[in-house]
Write an enzyme that holds these catalytic residues in place. Structure first.
Site, PDB file in Angstrom:
ATOM      1  CB  CYS A   2      56.800  41.117  31.964  1.00  0.00           C
ATOM      2  SG  CYS A   2      55.247  40.911  32.854  1.00  0.00           S
ATOM      3  CB  ILE A  54      50.975  35.198  35.640  1.00  0.00           C
ATOM      4  CG1 ILE A  54      51.879  34.892  34.436  1.00  0.00           C
ATOM      5  CG2 ILE A  54      50.904  33.993  36.580  1.00  0.00           C
ATOM      6  CD1 ILE A  54      51.523  33.654  33.669  1.00  0.00           C
TER       7      ILE A  54
END
Length: 644
Positions: A2, A54
């Site tokens: 991120c 993810i």
């Protein structure tokens, strides 16, 4: 993976500013965004987050809080032991509302405060706001896999995954630190805690920062110690390394999205792919990058590894036109001058991989952890045979060697002989450090203007490296060299390169060789198991010989090189000459025109291979044209290099 950003300031936070700081990181997190804002009597707090999904694709959005909303977290990275920690915390009464690894950090902080960092196995950069204590904690992982920057202004503090977020702060001025350019020219990067901009700092690896009532405190929470431990025997070290490294790969295969691996055909990536193949039912997806220049091309070795493990393989070749197209993109994503040319193939192999997967494993860190660099071997040779080589240093033979032209081949013999013989009279610290420098004092002296030289004369960039060499507790030269690389070249160059190149393509890259358990274990292994005679990576190769095809096991060290030397003598020469000798470049006041002309002329004639020095100068000037000369509204990676 991120992107995170945050802002604390006196008075009210403008939401649009926080949004811009966060959205400029959308490449790091294209799957969503979130914000937290809180006004206090004396200051306001804002956190921003961009998400690349993810793990836990449904309930893992951020910023994330605890049950009563008193603790808020924005997080970039992965905690690989989150399942064990979650089970432990659940038994202590903590309630979880998601399946993500992020939430583990919040509840672990409730239990242990800043000490939570010693419990995490992972790569990370995060910021945690404690509303009850009115305290901000930001932290970075042990090895520096994930980046974290902070800005200290007048009555305000900000942090972000990338420097470009700070450009959106109303108070931010793009003022350059002259000493940062000095560091950059010697090292090809700007070392922590410095950055190119005044008031902006890198949080070093294995450190955390506490902001409380306008005061800042930075602390180190982890150290690796290269000392002289008792020898436990080769059998023990091979068995323990196999156990640790197989587990390091295994825990990095937890993912809710498709994944694969970078495969260069070298020792490190081949072992990673081989271990992955043991754990996966389907073929490993592998990705390689090569060149049309034969001495730099490793695609045939990658194909050997791919065929051995029956991977689903993809490859691409980089050519000079690709480089010119990429330059504005690379400058945009690296934020500050960065001169490792292997960022080109790293970006392109990431771009290739992202077409098929969202996450990859790589073999980065293998050379530092297992002793794989040629310079380690050079130091071994000099320490053993210096009395034999020393007479050559003062003989006509050295003059003859120094007069030889240098080719642009990746392992050019004359260039290596010059570097080797010209260093033999130096003390061990200075000798090793000299292998790591792009410019030396002699060339800097005829490059710098007198005005710029005066500004930076009190700073000697090699001292950044020397302090780590001398700080190491190891009595062996190899241990000191490895410790220096682990603290400098690895986080500042290699990991910076891989993070920016992969995240520019919204691709997460995991590095099993940098599992802190593996790093700590290898630091305890006696030097003769890492460098046996003249065999680099002895223990790693012996331990995983069954994973290495003979063509790869017996090949020499190649390195991840880029044929910029050839390009600067041929396809890219005219472009480079034009940029570096233009009035705009010279008027910046750093360099003398004659110094640049000398570098260009000596390289073009083949007298010296100045390719890395020219690349360093080119990237510095293009960075100025992008980040200093352009208006903020014009800063975009879609700018043509010819318009800069």
């Amino acid at each position: 993976m991120c992107g995170i950003a945050g802002w604390i300031k006196k008075g009210k936070i403008e939401k649009k500013v926080l949004e811009n700081m966060t959205r400029v990181l959308s490449h790091r997190g294209p799957d969503g965004e979130g914000f937290y804002m809180n006004e206090n009597p004396s200051f306001s707090v804002g956190l921003g987050h961009r998400r690349l999904k993810i793990i836990d694709l449904v309930t893992g959005d951020q910023p994330m809080s605890n049950e009563d909303g008193s603790i808020w977290l924005v997080y970039n990275g992965e905690v690989y032991n989150f399942k064990e920690l979650r089970e432990e915390l659940t038994k202590k009464g903590h309630r979880f509302s998601s399946r993500s690894d992020t939430e583990v950090i919040i509840h672990l902080y409730e239990e242990e405060g800043e000490n939570l960092l010693s419990r995490i196995n992972g790569m990370f950069a995060f910021a945690l706001w404690d509303e009850k204590k009115k305290k901000l904690l930001i932290a970075r992982d042990r090895l520096g896999i994930k980046p974290l920057y902070y800005y200290v202004g007048e009555k305000e503090f900000a942090f972000a995954s990338e420097i470009k977020s700070f450009l959106h702060l109303p108070s931010f001025n793009r003022e350059i630190k002259g000493e940062a350019i000095h560091y950059y020219l010697f090292l090809q990067y700007i070392p922590s805690p410095h950055t190119i901009f005044k008031k902006v700092w890198k949080l070093p690896p294995a450190h955390y920062l506490l902001w409380e009532d306008g005061k800042i405190r930075v602390e180190k929470y982890w150290e690796v110690e290269y000392r002289d431990y008792p020898d436990k025997g080769e059998k023990y070290y091979r068995e323990r390394l196999r156990e640790l490294l197989e587990d390091a790969v295994k825990i990095r295969l937890v993912s809710d999205v498709p994944f694969g691996a970078f495969l260069s055909g070298g020792i490190d990536s081949t072992i990673v792919v081989g271990v992955m193949a043991d754990y996966l039912k389907e073929p490993v997806r592998t990705f390689s990058m090569g060149f049309d220049v034969a001495s730099f091309n490793e695609l045939h070795y990658a194909k050997v590894a791919s065929e051995t493990f029956q991977t689903e393989h993809h490859e691409f070749r980089v050519k000079p036109p690709n480089v010119l197209e990429l330059l504005p993109i690379l400058i945009w994503h690296y934020d500050e001058p960065f001169a490792d040319p292997s960022s080109i193939p790293t970006y392109m192999v990431s771009q290739l991989a992202r077409r098929y997967v969202t996450m990859v494993l790589s073999g980065d860190g293998g050379d530092e952890v297992f002793a794989g660099y040629h310079r380690y071997l050079a130091e071994r040779l000099l320490s053993l045979f210096r009395p034999f080589f020393f007479p050559f240093h003062f003989s006509p033979f050295l003059s003859f060697i120094n007069s030889l032209p240098e080719s642009t081949r990746i392992n050019d013999l004359s260039r290596r002989l010059k570097r080797f013989l010209n260093r033999m009279d130096l003390p061990s610290a200075e000798r090793y450090i000299s292998w790591l420098l792009i410019f030396d004092l002699e060339r800097i002296s005829w490059l710098y203007t007198s005005e710029f030289e005066k500004k930076v004369k009190e700073i000697y960039p090699p001292d950044f490296l020397k302090k780590y060499f001398e700080k190491s507790l190891s009595l062996s030269t190899l241990g000191r060299c490895q410790y220096t690389d682990l603290k400098t070249y690895l986080p500042e160059d290699i990991l910076t390169k891989v993070d920016r190149a992969s995240m520019a393509n919204s691709l997460e890259c995991r590095v099993p060789f940098l599992d802190h358990r593996v790093v700590e274990f290898m630091a305890s292994v006696p030097p003769h198991y890492k460098l046996r005679g003249f065999l680099l990576k002895y223990l790693l190769k012996k331990t995983f010989k069954d994973k290495l095809p003979p063509k790869i096991y017996f090949r020499g060290k190649h390195g991840f090189g880029v044929p910029i030397g050839k390009w600067f003598r041929e396809e890219l020469y005219a472009f480079t000459e034009k940029i570096l000798l233009e009035k705009r470049t010279i008027s910046r006041g750093y360099f003398k025109r004659k110094g640049i002309e000398r570098l260009l002329e000596e390289h073009k004639r083949g007298r010296f291979d100045h390719s890395h020095r020219l690349w360093t100068l080119l990237m510095l000037e293009l960075w100025h044209r992008f980040y200093i000369d352009q208006r903020l509204s014009n800063l975009t990676p879609s700018i043509s290099v010819y318009s800069l």
